[in-house]
Each structure stands twice: as C-alpha cells, then as structure tokens.
Scaffold this motif. Structure first.
Motif, PDB file in Angstrom:
ATOM      1  N   ARG A 144       0.918  -1.295   0.014  1.00  0.00           N
ATOM      2  CA  ARG A 144       0.077  -0.045  -0.038  1.00  0.00           C
ATOM      3  C   ARG A 144       1.034   1.164  -0.006  1.00  0.00           C
ATOM      4  O   ARG A 144       1.871   1.391   0.781  1.00  0.00           O
ATOM      5  N   TYR A 204      -4.350  11.187  -6.098  1.00  0.00           N
ATOM      6  CA  TYR A 204      -4.555  11.619  -4.657  1.00  0.00           C
ATOM      7  C   TYR A 204      -5.876  11.923  -4.560  1.00  0.00           C
ATOM      8  O   TYR A 204      -6.544  12.589  -5.402  1.00  0.00           O
ATOM      9  N   GLU A 239      -9.809  14.288   1.487  1.00  0.00           N
ATOM     10  CA  GLU A 239     -10.653  13.600   2.483  1.00  0.00           C
ATOM     11  C   GLU A 239     -11.326  14.668   3.493  1.00  0.00           C
ATOM     12  O   GLU A 239     -12.516  14.507   3.673  1.00  0.00           O
ATOM     13  N   GLU A 296      -6.552  16.886   5.026  1.00  0.00           N
ATOM     14  CA  GLU A 296      -6.162  15.630   4.799  1.00  0.00           C
ATOM     15  C   GLU A 296      -6.751  14.974   3.679  1.00  0.00           C
ATOM     16  O   GLU A 296      -7.657  15.323   2.906  1.00  0.00           O
ATOM     17  N   HIS A 329      -6.113  11.183   0.833  1.00  0.00           N
ATOM     18  CA  HIS A 329      -5.605   9.555   0.578  1.00  0.00           C
ATOM     19  C   HIS A 329      -4.979   9.525  -0.770  1.00  0.00           C
ATOM     20  O   HIS A 329      -5.254  10.271  -1.691  1.00  0.00           O
ATOM     21  N   ASN A 347      -5.190   1.716  -1.394  1.00  0.00           N
ATOM     22  CA  ASN A 347      -4.992   3.099  -0.665  1.00  0.00           C
ATOM     23  C   ASN A 347      -4.238   3.236   0.553  1.00  0.00           C
ATOM     24  O   ASN A 347      -3.766   2.014   1.149  1.00  0.00           O
ATOM     25  N   SER A 348      -3.762   4.308   0.877  1.00  0.00           N
ATOM     26  CA  SER A 348      -2.728   4.375   2.032  1.00  0.00           C
ATOM     27  C   SER A 348      -3.676   4.219   3.480  1.00  0.00           C
ATOM     28  O   SER A 348      -4.688   4.506   3.659  1.00  0.00           O
ATOM     29  N   PRO A 393      -4.047   9.029   6.474  1.00  0.00           N
ATOM     30  CA  PRO A 393      -4.217   9.873   5.495  1.00  0.00           C
ATOM     31  C   PRO A 393      -3.044  10.864   5.524  1.00  0.00           C
ATOM     32  O   PRO A 393      -2.385  11.185   6.554  1.00  0.00           O
TER      33      PRO A 393
END
Length: 1298
Positions: free
Chosen positions: A795, A832, A835, A878, A880, A892-893, A896
C-alpha cells in the motif's frame, strides 16, 4: 446651684482666657471698592489699600485669589500696581483677595475692583459683507439693507455711527444714502441695469470715542463692503440684429433648403426672454416658411422665377414668450427681401459639321482626328463647332491634355455659337522623331456654372520628313583590345550610328578607313560589326597598336565618322610546372605538419600569366589542411587525430595540390601529397551510454540482467584492446562476461548463480560500477543501476508534507503546496483524493472550503472563496493516495496525508484606536519639553511587520472656556511604545505651555502602519492654569519638607481624594516667617475628570480633624492666608493671668447679672411679644415669614431685597451705645417661645453653639430659627469686620423663664 448658674462662671472663665490670648488688636481693612482704568499700563499705580491697626504695628500687604495675578502690591505701603493687561470687556468686576498682617493677625477681605471704560475696541460688523441684489425698478427711498456693527465698549465708545465712505464707480454716490444711527442704506437715485449693473459701497462704522487713563481721546472705526447687484426687469421690446435683411435664393431650390436666419434678442439682457418668430405678410404666399424657435427662413415649395418675378418681400415678427412688466407680450417686426436667381441648366456642346450654308449639317461629336506634317505652321483643320442651348450664352474654350502647350484654341470665349480652330503655337515640338501622335482636349465650359462642361478629344497624327544625319553615340572608340592570334571573324566590337528618320531605318551603310587597315580588320556594311580579317598577321610581338576611322551614311548620303584604336593583348599559353612527381610526409597524431610544394611558369614574368596560385583540391579530409596560396607551404589547420580517419586508411591521407597561373584562361598542374598519420594511445575506453539501468525480478538466480557496451577509439590493437569487470556495488551478487564484436566490447551482466535476490530485503536497488581498461591502463567507469522487481502488493504511504504558505486575498492559480507519497512496489501509479479540510478560526477548527486538491497532489486555492487572515489563519487538509497498479490487497494509504497551510497576513487593515475613558489633565506651569500629558492605544488586525504602528500628532487646537476653538502649532508630539500586540502613543509636550490659557487642547493623533494605512483620533487634554495653584506653608525647614514629601502627598491625597502634583518646595521668605525657619510647598490638586481644586476648596477638605491632625504633625501651618491651627502663644503665662482675672470677673458678673436681669426684663419681654405679633400677621400685603421687630426687614430669603444685610441691633431694638453691657449680654439669652410655632418634639436651640473661626468662614453664617436671635447675632459683630462672630447661646435661659 442651678445648671445655668454653674455654666456662667465657666463661660466667663473661657472668655477671659480667649481675651488674654488675643490681647493684641487685629488690623482693619477699610477699602471695599477700587476703580481702575482698563488701559492702565503695566507697572502703573492702580489704587492703595487702606488699612489701620490700633496697635500701630507695621502692616504687611498681600494679594490672593484668581485675580491676584493682574496686580502687584507693595507689601509695606499697600500701593497696588497693574502687573497684567486689563480688559473690561472680559470682566468688568474683579474680586480681589487682600490680606493685611501685623505679624499676629491675618485678616482677609475681598474687595471689588471696578474696571473703567477706556474705549479700546473698534466697532465690529455682524457680517463680513452686505451684498444685496436690487431690481432696477425699485422705488426711490426703499431700504436696501441694514449695516449693523456693535462695539464692546460702553458709553460714547460703544455708540456707532455709519457713513458711506466710497462708492465704486464714483458716479453712483448719488444713488445711495445711509442713516448715521441705524445703518439703513436707502435708494436715492433711479437704477438702470442697462447703464450699470454693479455698485460697490464702502461702509464706515465709527465709535463715539473715549478715554480713561490717558488724556488723548481714542476713536476707532471699521470698514465693511456691500456689492449691490442691479437686477434686470422686462421693460424693453425685442430688437432685430443685423438689419436690413436682404438675401437671394435660386429658382428650383429644394424644399426645406435654408434661405436666411433672422435674429432678434430681448433687450432686457438679464431676463433674456425666449423669442418666437412668425411670418406676418408675404408678396408671394406659400413660398417660404420660418422656424418659430431659431428664426430660420427656408423654402416651403418649388420656386419658379418666370412666374413669381425676381423679388419676394416677407414681413417677420419677433415676439417675447413672457409678458413684460405691463402684462403685454412685447414684439417687433422687420422686412426680409429675397431675390430669385435664374439658374443655367444647359451646357455647351461640340458638333462636327458638314457642308456650308443651308446645306450644312452638324452632329454632336466628342472625337476628332487630323493629319499634319512635322514642323508645320498655321491652322490645323479640325472641322469643329461649339454651341450653347441657353438663351444667354457664355462659352469659354480651353485646351487640356498632354500636348496642350503645342497648340492654342480660337476663340477663347464667345457669347454665341462659334467655329473652333486649333493653331500651331510651337512647331519645333511637332517632331516625328519625338512623337508620332499628339492628343489635345478642347474644353467648353460655362463660366457661370462650372459643372456645365463638355470635352472634345482631337487626335493629331504627325507625318515624318528626312531632316536628320546619322550619328554615332561617341566620337571615338579607343583601346579596342584584341588578343593576339585571334581567329578570323572574331568580333572586336559592334559600332552603329542612329538616324531618327523613318526612311533611314536599316538603310545606313558602314565602311572602315584607311583601306590598309582592311588587311587586319573589316566592318560589315549594314550591321557595323568589326571583326578580325587575318589571324596570322595579328602578332603582338610584331605590332600591338592599329588606328582606323569608321564612316556611316544614310539614304540621302548624309555622313558621320568615329575614330577607332585597336590594341593587341598577350595570351596565356604556358602552364605552371611542379618540381616533384609527388610529395610524402609522416607525422604523429597531435603533431604539426609543414610541407613545401614548389612550381614555376614560363610565361612572361610580372604578368598574370606567370603568377602561380596554390590550392588543395577538395576531398574528404582536405578541410583538415591549408596551403599558403602564394608560397605553397602545406600545414594542418586542425589537430590531427587518427581515430577521426576511416580505419581502412590506416592513417594514410592523400591530397591533390594544384598550381594555377592567373592567365585567361588559367593553366594549371596538379601533384599528389601523401600524409601518414601515426597512431598513439590517446583514447581511453568509453562506454556507449553514460549510465545503464536494468531490472530483474527477485528470486531468479543466474538471470540475465543486461549488456553494457564499451569501445576504445584507438586504431591499433596495441591500444584498443579492452577488459571489463565489476569493481563495486554488488560484485558478489552479479557477474559480467566480456566478448568482442567488431571493435565493440560487450559485457553481459547476470545474477550470480549462488545468489537469490530478495525484494523484501534491505537492498531493492543495486548500483554497480563497471570498469573498462585498455592495455595502456586507461580506464573508464560506468554506473549500472539494477532494480529488483517486486510484485505490486504494497500500500502507498505519504511522505511528510511541507508546510504550505499562502498570502490572504491571493488569486494565484499555481499550486501552493503538494502532497507526495511513495509505494514500496516498483511499478505503481499514484493519484490523490480529498478527505477533509478544516480552518482554524478564532482558535478553533471548523470545516471550510478555501482550498481544493488536484489528483496530482497539488493543493490549489479555491477560486470561489477569498482568503482572509483575520478570519482564519491556518488550514489543515487530509488526503488519501491510491495506487492504480495494485495487483492484490488494498490500493490506498493506511494513514491519510496531512498538510498544514499557514495563511499569511498582508497589510489590508487600517489601525484601530482602543477606546479609553481616561481624562488627561496637564498643569500648564509644570509642563516643559518632554512632559507626558496623555496617551493613546491602538492595534492592527494585521500581524508581524504589517501590525507595527507609529503615532504622530497631526493637529493641535485649543478650545477655551467659551467653547471658541483656535489652531495651535504642534505643542505636542507622540512617542510610540509597544506592549505585546498593543501600541501605546505617549503624548508629550514639545515646549512649555501658556500658563494664562484656560480650557482644553484638542490633539489629533494619527496611527499609521508600515503599509501607509492610518486612522485618526482626537484627545481632550484639560489645562489646569495657574489660578488653581495652592501654596502650603510649613513651619519645618525646606530640607525636612523635602524629606517628608511622600508622606505629605499621601496625607493630602487622603484628605482631598485628588492627585497632588508638587511643582516646587522653597524656603518661606515672608515677613512673618523671618523669625523662624519655614518652607512653602506649591502644588496642584487634580481630578481624573479634568477638574482641579482651588485654594479655598482644599482648605475645607483638610479642615476635618482626622486630616488636620495628620497634616499638623507634618508641619502644615497655612494654606494661603488661612491657618490650620491657631497661632501658638505663651500659653502658661496667659493662663495664670486669665485664672486670676477670671475669678475676679466671675464675682462681678454674678452681682451684675442679678441687677441687670430685673432692669431689662420688661424691654426683652416687649420685644418677644412684638415678634409674636409679627409672626401672626395674615394680611396679604405682608410677606410671609417672621419680621424683625421695629423694622421692615424680613428674615426669610426672597421676602425682602435687603435680606442678608447687616442689621444694627442697636437701631432695631432701641439699644443705644450708652446701654449697659449687661443689657446687651442679656439679649443673647432671649429665646422665642417654643409654643408659638414649634411643637415640643421640634425644638431646636435658638442659636447654634459657637464655632471656630475657620468653620464660620468655610460654612457661612449659622442658621437661626428665631429672628430675634439673628438680630442679636448681628449685634455681636464689630463694625467693619468681615468675619461673623456669634455669641454663646444659653438655651436654658429663655423668655419663658423670664
């Protein structure tokens, strides 16, 4: 003994003690009123204080009070002089405090200073001007205005008389008059706006004069101006301008065509009424009309002169739109003469006529042709006629066209139909050789109408005649060069003659003379071509020069000749000869070559045929060399590099060098030059790429990684053999195998068979250094990057985001920050996603939309919102990150990404002053340069350097106690300081302040930030003048008072609740303090609301026992002229004497009291009953309230205007001076019966107990309930004394007891 009898001895004992202590008499001040001229100069005598002392002690005179600063007194004589300018108009009555001291007593008295008028003011007009506007028909005697002026002086000095000093223009002086006493300006002559509409009056106001101190009478006057504007009225008829009106118009003019404009004006120029125009009468109706607004006469219908004649007369009326002063619409009329002009409507025409007389026929024509021989004279037969169909003919003929100057036309003008003839004016220009044809245009025009024009074009053909000889372009042709041994027929030159005659075209014949020249050269008879006739005979070495004559003849035998000169030139027939068959040289690469090539030429020396030029024949490598064109020295012009040559040549370069003479044509020879370039080891191995990058999957032992290529440019095996090896970065994990293919060294890199690469280990990338070495130990190193490939199952993760900064109000379209992330997998594609976004506003975070996130990770400012630092100073975003190439697992990460965005402040807010209810007070006497008198506070919503403020005083005004404001110079300045985020401006004085001014300063202070934004505020600084100065006298020395200063200030502050500002402590130098050491403290007592205490107010406040005791202990004796504690005396001495005297007096008093009581009983009882009767009176004619018996004086305030005047009790109660003291003392005990108007529960003492002298002075006279008590109290005072002393009241001894 009864209580009354017990009290009497004690009272008399106390009286004796007081009498003994105050044994010396107090001085008496007799002066109550003084009159002083207001113009008394400074230092002049004003008046004298009249005071006496029964003990004849030396008296000391002092002045006090707020008006004491206007006078000075001689402390020994009492003579008062003026110390400051007096002004009756400011204050005509000045109360002045006077103290006269004999060293033991300090009586005070307020005397009144009446200022006498001195006529020191000039009249002042109530208005700066008295401008009025007056109608020209205003009746005579009308009051136009009133000039009003007042004089602050009184008596004759305040009486103002008016006069008209001047009238501009001067002839208007008879039109106006002014009342001397009232200032009413009236009209005495008739006004006329047309003659003059403005008058200027100078009005003089003069007072009645006056004097006081000086013997000279002063008169003052003032001037005011009045501009009288005369207003026009409608009383004149309108008037036409520009009479008479005469105009012409052509027949057939278009409808609405303008003909003429009439203009009428209102002679009442200021009224300028609108004029209405109309046609009242016309000799031909319907032809013309007029605009009612502007007077424009225009065509109304088609005009036919043949029907209406040559002239039309209109009668025009001009009427004003408004009625005049008589109620009538004023008007006037004027005639307008209009002439009708006949127009020309036919133009002249050209005709071609055939025949004559009656048989002549004419047709319109515009083209005419005619032939004429060159150089002819006379008339040109054109056969042309011009005609005009108009009745009145007017024809004008002119010539135009390119050849108009050669001919003339006849007639020039005509009033009838005419034959047109052309005459040759310049026959020399009729030259066929110049032109074969001429064209002229005959213009027929009507001079009355320029647009009526006809044109006829005449084409004239010129016939040629033989009138010219042949002509050569030049008289001689010299230096005709011919190369020797030229071939027969070689053309030497072509020379022809010109003849412009047409019959001689191509008919000119040419011959060459003399005949002998024809053996060498000849000419073609028709063409003029001269050519070589014998090649062999043309030998330059035998004969180089041949002269000849060329002749030309036309068809009529007319000749022309030209001189010829032939010159034989040498030819180049010998090529250069090179001294060798070939040249060869050996040179090592990098060295310099120099080789000499030599050749000779057998042609004649010194000529171009024998001059040799060397050159290199272009070839592949010829550009590397150069040869001197004159000397033949061959050198290399670049560094020789064998590796730059084809390998097949093995370093051998072959050049061809030519030697060419400069003859024509040039002859040349060529030789071969062989250059052998010998190899040296001057090249290191080189890789084909500056770096290599390969990848290999993890876990594949022996797997092929990639190939590196290297080459050594040296051309011999001794120098270009290469070996490869891994010298660093993973030689234990990889192997390299070297092979050679066509001079290229190949290195195949593989994973070592014993190694298993692991992507999850610490090494996911290898940076190998591969070295290539030749036999000469020259080396080269290349970086080989090997990536270990992994399966995409990790990830992505964020890198820590950098702090982003952006200025408020920005409109940038670029990214202000960027999220960055990484993925452990080698193959990934990261995008990207937004968030959340929160802004820190007022210290707390809340969602906002100020920023947006692009898929690339760029953070942008949201264009829909405006950043405001003052609202929010920080944002937290923020996001992700997603890997699009993830093969398995989450893409996904886990955590965040977080970006902190700081919003930076810009200077977009002006400073703001912080409200303060503080009141600023300054003592003018203590103020000097740098004295702090107030302060302001301000802040700026911006931060950092944008919030830095600087204060400045921009304006100072002063508002006096009459609320009149005046501008001042900058008496104050602002000093800027800072406390955290608050800036403080300390207002300081720049110089001392005027101690005579009373009021407050209005100080305008500006606060300016570094960006130039500023805000103003106005401070009120109340001024405490010298009248509030209080002098405190101490019995202690100057040093002791200075040391106790802090304690004294605390005690005074506690007593007055005021801020005490001490301005000086000085030794006491007054007369009464010479015997002892004392000091004076000069101070001001200030309150925060801008007020201050006067000396008498301070005295009242510190008189309270708790404060008086504390201040006495600190040594305070006096405040001004009042004492805090009675003057000390020799207490023991006077006490003993008083006791003895008191015992004797007690016995005398006891006996006397019994005798006198009975004697005065009837008199007191009679007075009491009279008082009772006065109280019970109910008549409306009497004032309410008790009366003093035997007088018309009422004791209630407002009942009688003589209330509060001293009542002589001796007069009121018939007590004469010879009455015994016992009688007078007994009156002190007389009391009005309580049951007359008081209940038993409302009984007050008849008289208050005796009070101290200070209390009586401060609180005023005591309140009495019984009128008789008031009268008795007045009786107890001494005549002429200002202080009120009250006797002892005995409530137990009343009239009831009697």
């Amino acid at each position: 003994m009864s209580p009354v009898m017990e009290w009497i001895p004690a009272s008399f004992l106390l009286l004796c003690v007081i009498t003994l202590i105050n044994a010396k008499s107090s001085p008496i001040i007799h002066t109550n009123l003084a009159k002083v001229c207001e113009d008394t100069p400074k230092g002049a005598h004003a008046f004298k204080i009249n005071a006496t002392d029964k003990d004849n002690d030396a008296l000391t005179y002092l002045l006090f009070g707020e008006n004491a600063l206007y006078f000075s007194v001689d402390s020994k004589t009492g003579d008062v002089t003026v110390s400051r300018r007096l002004d009756r108009e400011t204050n005509d009555l000045l109360p002045l405090g006077v103290t006269v001291s004999d060293g033991h007593h300090y009586p005070e008295k307020n005397i009144s200073i009446v200022l006498k008028e001195a006529n020191d003011n000039k009249p002042t007009f109530h208005e700066s001007n008295f401008d009025v506007a007056v109608k020209e028909n205003t009746p005579l005697g009308t009051t136009l205005f009133q000039a009003v002026a007042t004089d602050e002086d009184i008596s004759t000095g305040g009486q103002v008389k008016y006069s008209i000093a001047d009238v501009t223009p001067s002839h208007g002086s008879k039109l106006f008059d002014i009342a001397p006493t009232t200032g009413h300006v009236t009209l005495t002559g008739q006004l006329n706006y047309t003659e003059l509409n403005t008058y200027r009056l100078s009005i003089n106001a003069t007072d009645g004069g006056g004097r006081c101190y000086y013997n000279e009478t002063n008169y003052f006057s003032s001037i005011a101006y009045s501009v009288i504007t005369v207003l026009d009225v409608p009383d004149l008829d309108p008037k036409f301008l520009g009479l008479p009106y005469i105009q012409s118009v052509e027949e057939n003019s278009a409808v609405d065509s303008p003909v003429y404009t009439v203009t009428a004006i209102d002679q009442d120029t200021q009224i300028n009424d609108k004029i209405i125009y109309s046609i009242e009468k016309s000799t031909a109706d319907g032809l013309f009309k007029i605009s009612m607004n502007d007077g424009l006469i225009s065509v109304a219908s088609i005009i036919d002169r043949e029907k209406i004649g040559d002239n039309v007369i209109l009668t025009i009326k001009a009427t004003e739109s408004q009625p005049n002063i008589h109620g009538v619409y004023a008007s006037t009329m004027a005639p307008v003469h209009i002439n009708i002009i006949d127009i020309i409507d036919n133009k002249p025409e050209f005709y071609k006529c055939e025949g004559s007389g009656e048989l002549q026929t004419c047709d319109k024509a515009s083209q005419f042709k005619v032939d004429i021989k060159e150089h002819s004279l006379g008339t040109v037969p054109v056969n042309m006629m011009v005609k005009d169909a108009d009745k009145i003919k007017s024809i004008q003929l002119t010539l135009e066209g390119p050849d108009k100057d050669v001919f003339s036309v006849e007639p020039k003008s005509s009033t009838f139909d005419s034959v047109v003839q052309l005459l040759v004016k310049e026959p020399q220009k009729l030259d066929y050789e110049d032109t074969e044809q001429m064209v002229v245009e005959v213009i027929a025009s009507d001079p009355e109408e320029i647009s009526f024009v006809s044109t006829a074009t005449v084409t004239i053909t010129i016939i040629d005649i033989n009138d010219n000889n042949p002509k050569f372009p030049k008289d001689s042709y010299l230096n005709l060069k011919v190369p020797e041994h030229s071939d027969v027929g070689t053309v030497v030159a072509t020379i022809t003659a010109d003849d412009p005659d047409t019959m001689d075209q191509d008919n000119i014949t040419y011959t060459l003379h003399p005949e002998s020249i024809r053996a060498y050269f000849d000419v073609e008879q028709k063409t003029g071509v001269i050519y070589v006739k014998n090649k062999t005979l043309l030998d330059r070495e035998v004969r180089a020069f041949y002269p000849a004559t060329l002749q030309a003849k036309d068809s009529d035998g007319k000749p022309d000749t030209a001189l010829l000169e032939f010159l034989l030139t040498d030819i180049n027939d010998q090529p250069p000869v090179i001294s060798k068959e070939y040249y060869q040289a050996f040179v090592k690469e990098g060295s310099q070559l120099e080789l000499q090539v030599e050749a000779t030429d057998a042609d004649e020396p010194g000529t171009l045929n024998s001059q040799i030029v060397y050159a290199i024949v272009p070839s592949k490598y010829s550009g590397n060399f150069t040869i001197d064109h004159s000397t033949g020295v061959l050198t290399n012009q670049v560094e020789l590099d064998r590796e730059a040559l084809d390998a097949e040549l093995k370093g051998k370069i072959e050049l061809n060098v030519t030697a060419t003479d400069k003859g024509s044509p040039p002859l040349s020879s060529m030789v071969s030059v062989i250059i052998n370039v010998e190899d040296v080891n001057d090249n290191a191995p080189a890789f084909k790429s500056s770096s290599y990058k390969f990848s290999v999957k993890e876990g594949e032992a022996g797997a092929f990684v990639g190939t590196v290529l290297a080459e050594d440019l040296d051309q011999t095996k001794d120098f270009n053999r290469i070996s490869l090896r891994i010298i660093a970065g993973g030689y234990d994990s990889f192997a390299i195998l070297t092979t050679l293919e066509e001079h290229i060294c190949m290195g195949n890199i593989t994973v070592d068979l014993g190694i298993d690469l692991d992507y999850e280990s610490a090494r996911q990338k290898y940076e190998l250094q591969v070295e290539a070495t030749d036999l000469g130990q020259k080396k080269a190193v290349v970086m080989v990057e090997v990536d270990v490939l992994d399966v995409n199952d990790e990830r992505p993760e964020f890198f820590p985001s950098k702090l982003a900064k952006v200025k408020e109000n920005t409109t940038v379209s670029e990214a202000i920050g960027r999220f960055t992330a990484w993925d452990k997998d080698g193959n990934h594609s990261l995008i990207y996603e937004f968030e959340s976004l929160k802004c820190r506003c007022n210290g707390s975070l809340s969602p906002c939309e100020w920023f947006i996130l692009e898929p690339t990770g760029d953070v942008m400012v949201n264009p829909k919102h405006t950043l405001d630092y003052e609202l929010c100073d920080q944002a937290l975003m923020e996001a992700h990150v997603i890997d699009e190439y993830t093969e398995k697992g989450e893409n996904n990460s886990v955590v965040p990404g977080l970006m902190e965005i700081n919003i930076e402040d810009i200077n977009d807010n002006a400073p703001q002053f912080i409200f303060s209810d503080s009141v600023f007070v300054v003592v003018s006497e203590t103020a000097s340069k740098g004295t702090s008198v107030g302060g302001v506070k301000a802040s700026d919503r911006d931060t950092g350097v944008n919030a830095q403020l600087e204060f400045k005083v921009s304006e100072v005004r002063f508002e006096d106690i009459k609320n009149q404001t005046s501008s001042e110079r900058l008496l104050f300045e602002a000093v800027t300081t800072q406390q955290k985020d608050i800036y403080i401006g300390i207002i300081q004085t720049t110089e001392g302040l005027d101690v005579t001014q009373k009021g407050k300063y209005l100080v305008t202070v500006s606060a300016t930030d570094t960006g130039g934004l500023s805000t103003n505020t106005t401070l009120e600084i109340f001024l405490v003048d010298a009248s509030y100065k209080v002098e405190l006298r101490f019995r202690k020395s100057h040093t002791e008072v200075e040391n106790n200063k802090a304690g004294i200030i605390r005690a005074l502050t506690s007593a007055t609740k005021a801020m005490v500002e001490v301005i000086a402590i000085k030794p006491d130098t007054s007369e009464e303090s010479r015997a002892s050491v004392g000091a004076i403290m000069v101070a001001y007592f200030l309150y925060s609301n801008g007020t201050a205490l006067m000396s008498n107010e301070v005295e009242l406040m510190i008189a309270e026992p708790k404060h008086a005791i504390a201040l006495e202990e600190l040594g305070l004796v006096y405040i001004g002229g009042s004492s805090v504690k009675p003057q000390e005396s020799e207490t023991l001495k006077f006490t003993l004497i008083g006791i003895v005297a008191g015992l004797i007096i007690v016995l005398v008093v006891l006996v006397t009291s019994l005798v006198c009581t009975r004697r005065n009983y009837r008199r007191k009882l009679k007075a009491a009953k009279a008082m009772n009767s006065a109280t019970m009176l109910g008549s409306d004619k009497h004032k309410s309230g008790p009366m003093v018996p035997g007088t018309n004086k009422y004791t209630m305030e407002g009942a009688n205007p003589v209330l509060n005047l001293n009542i002589d009790t001796a007069m009121v109660l018939d007590l004469e001076e010879e009455s015994s003291d016992v009688d007078k003392v007994s009156l002190d005990s007389l009391d009005y019966s309580d049951d007359l108007n008081k209940s038993e529960n409302d009984v007050k003492p008849v008289m208050d107990p005796i009070q101290d002298e200070e209390e009586l002075e401060d609180n005023g006279p005591p309140e009495y309930i019984e009128p008789l008590g008031a009268a008795l109290a007045e009786r107890s005072q001494k005549k002429g004394s200002d202080s009120q002393r009250v006797g002892i009241s005995n409530p137990a001894f009343s009239t009831t007891d009697l």
